[in-house]
Design a protein around this motif. Structure first.
Motif, PDB file in Angstrom:
ATOM      1  N   ASN A 109     -22.095   0.834 -14.234  1.00 41.43           N
ATOM      2  CA  ASN A 109     -23.113   0.615 -15.263  1.00 41.43           C
ATOM      3  C   ASN A 109     -22.696  -0.258 -16.446  1.00 41.43           C
ATOM      4  N   TYR A 110     -21.396  -0.530 -16.604  1.00 35.64           N
ATOM      5  CA  TYR A 110     -20.943  -1.229 -17.807  1.00 35.64           C
ATOM      6  C   TYR A 110     -19.998  -2.391 -17.511  1.00 35.64           C
ATOM      7  N   ASN A 112     -18.399  -5.900 -17.620  1.00 35.73           N
ATOM      8  CA  ASN A 112     -18.348  -6.956 -18.638  1.00 35.73           C
ATOM      9  C   ASN A 112     -18.812  -6.483 -20.019  1.00 35.73           C
ATOM     10  N   LYS A 113     -18.699  -5.188 -20.279  1.00 39.36           N
ATOM     11  CA  LYS A 113     -19.070  -4.627 -21.574  1.00 39.36           C
ATOM     12  C   LYS A 113     -17.814  -4.185 -22.329  1.00 39.36           C
ATOM     13  N   THR A 114     -17.972  -3.969 -23.636  1.00 38.54           N
ATOM     14  CA  THR A 114     -16.890  -3.446 -24.465  1.00 38.54           C
ATOM     15  C   THR A 114     -17.165  -1.974 -24.739  1.00 38.54           C
ATOM     16  N   ILE A 115     -16.251  -1.116 -24.338  1.00 40.51           N
ATOM     17  CA  ILE A 115     -16.438   0.323 -24.389  1.00 40.51           C
ATOM     18  C   ILE A 115     -15.399   0.948 -25.318  1.00 40.51           C
ATOM     19  N   ILE A 140     -14.374  -4.925 -17.926  1.00 39.79           N
ATOM     20  CA  ILE A 140     -14.636  -3.973 -19.004  1.00 39.79           C
ATOM     21  C   ILE A 140     -13.483  -4.011 -20.006  1.00 39.79           C
ATOM     22  N   ASP A 179     -17.564  -3.197 -32.728  1.00 42.04           N
ATOM     23  CA  ASP A 179     -18.240  -4.021 -31.707  1.00 42.04           C
ATOM     24  C   ASP A 179     -18.277  -3.400 -30.320  1.00 42.04           C
ATOM     25  N   GLU A 181     -20.152  -1.200 -27.298  1.00 44.04           N
ATOM     26  CA  GLU A 181     -21.534  -1.024 -26.839  1.00 44.04           C
ATOM     27  C   GLU A 181     -21.800   0.398 -26.344  1.00 44.04           C
ATOM     28  N   ALA A 182     -20.741   1.104 -26.013  1.00 42.07           N
ATOM     29  CA  ALA A 182     -20.853   2.501 -25.586  1.00 42.07           C
ATOM     30  C   ALA A 182     -19.570   3.219 -25.984  1.00 42.07           C
ATOM     31  N   THR A 206     -24.344   3.541 -27.292  1.00 46.92           N
ATOM     32  CA  THR A 206     -24.653   4.615 -26.342  1.00 46.92           C
ATOM     33  C   THR A 206     -23.482   5.583 -26.277  1.00 46.92           C
TER      34      THR A 206
END
Length: 268
Positions: A109-110, A112-115, A140, A179, A181-182, A206
């Motif tokens: 679900n994530y 290429n996102k920053t977690i 990620i 910065d 995103e979750a 999130t």
């Protein structure tokens, strides 16, 4: 292995109750045996060797109860003891942890996102999440922050409180978490303060309740292995290595009923 065999769940204290509660909601027919190692909480500031010793002792208790699954409902123990416990238990039961289901969820679900990740010193310093996430090769970026005051704060009953709000805000303001995103709640205590964390981010980040992700993973395993308990009757036993008032109070909050705690000292 019989479908009515219980699911064993253990943690250092009340944190694993968030997982146990999620499991009972999703799998209401399952028999549950919960072990809270309250004599040694929190695990987050213990050595890996100590956590491994406690985990093996608890697994012996759960194996005596013929559990079909042993779920390590603690990020610190999942990081420090999962491989050892899995080897020790062998084919006697399925061993699960609370890290792998979350990593798999992130991969799905994530990408290429920053977690962000908050957790105990043991969990964060182990780099277990970073290693497993990097292995996925999903692009990620993980930003991890140790938040050692949160678990003992929750164990003492300070959640949904102005004291907990101040500590939570102090941690979340740390530049390490800029910065994102979750946010992964990398300790099973933390869903108890999810409301306050959500209030801090005001919908901009999130907040991932890992207990629900873990419960769904357990459901999927039982279903695929034809081990779901179809009987309506269910039994729930709660063991503690040391009786604490906060643990009894928390069981009432989670399950809406009086829970009888059975004292089971690990080293006697």
């Amino acid at each position: 292995m019989h479908t009515s065999a219980p699911i064993g769940i253990f943690d250092s204290g009340i944190g694993g109750l968030t997982v146990a509660h999620a499991v009972t909601r999703l799998l209401p027919n399952e028999n549950i045996i919960y072990f809270g190692d309250t004599a040694h909480l929190p695990y987050g500031d213990k050595s890996a060797t100590a956590i491994q010793a406690y985990s093996i002792k608890i697994c012996n208790v759960l194996l005596q109860q013929k559990c079909k699954v042993i779920l390590i409902a603690c990020n610190s123990a999942s990081a420090a003891a999962y491989e050892l416990v899995k080897e020790y238990v062998g084919s006697k039961a399925k061993v699960m942890n609370v890290i792998d289901p979350v990593v798999a969820f992130l991969g799905e679900n994530y990408a290429n996102k920053t977690i962000g990740l908050i957790g105990t010193k043991q969990t964060v310093n182990s780099n277990i999440y970073r290693k497993k996430i990097d292995f996925l090769e999903k692009g990620i970026t993980l930003k991890s922050l140790a938040t050692p005051l949160l678990a003992p704060m929750i164990e003492e009953g300070f959640f949904n409180h102005n004291i907990s709000e101040s500590i939570i805000n102090e941690y979340l303001q740390n530049a390490t978490l800029d910065d994102i995103e979750a946010l992964i709640l990398g300790c099973t205590h933390y869903p108890l303060i999810k409301k306050q964390i959500n209030q801090y981010y005001n919908g901009k980040v999130t907040v991932l309740d890992t207990s629900e992700i873990v419960a769904k993973s357990l459901y999927d395993y039982l279903e695929s292995s034809h081990l779901l308990n179809e009987m309506n009757a269910h039994i729930r036993h709660f063991y503690v290595s040391d009786y604490t008032q906060s643990f009894e109070t928390s069981t009432k909050i989670f399950f809406g009923e009086q829970i009888r705690l059975q004292h089971y000292p690990l080293w006697e």
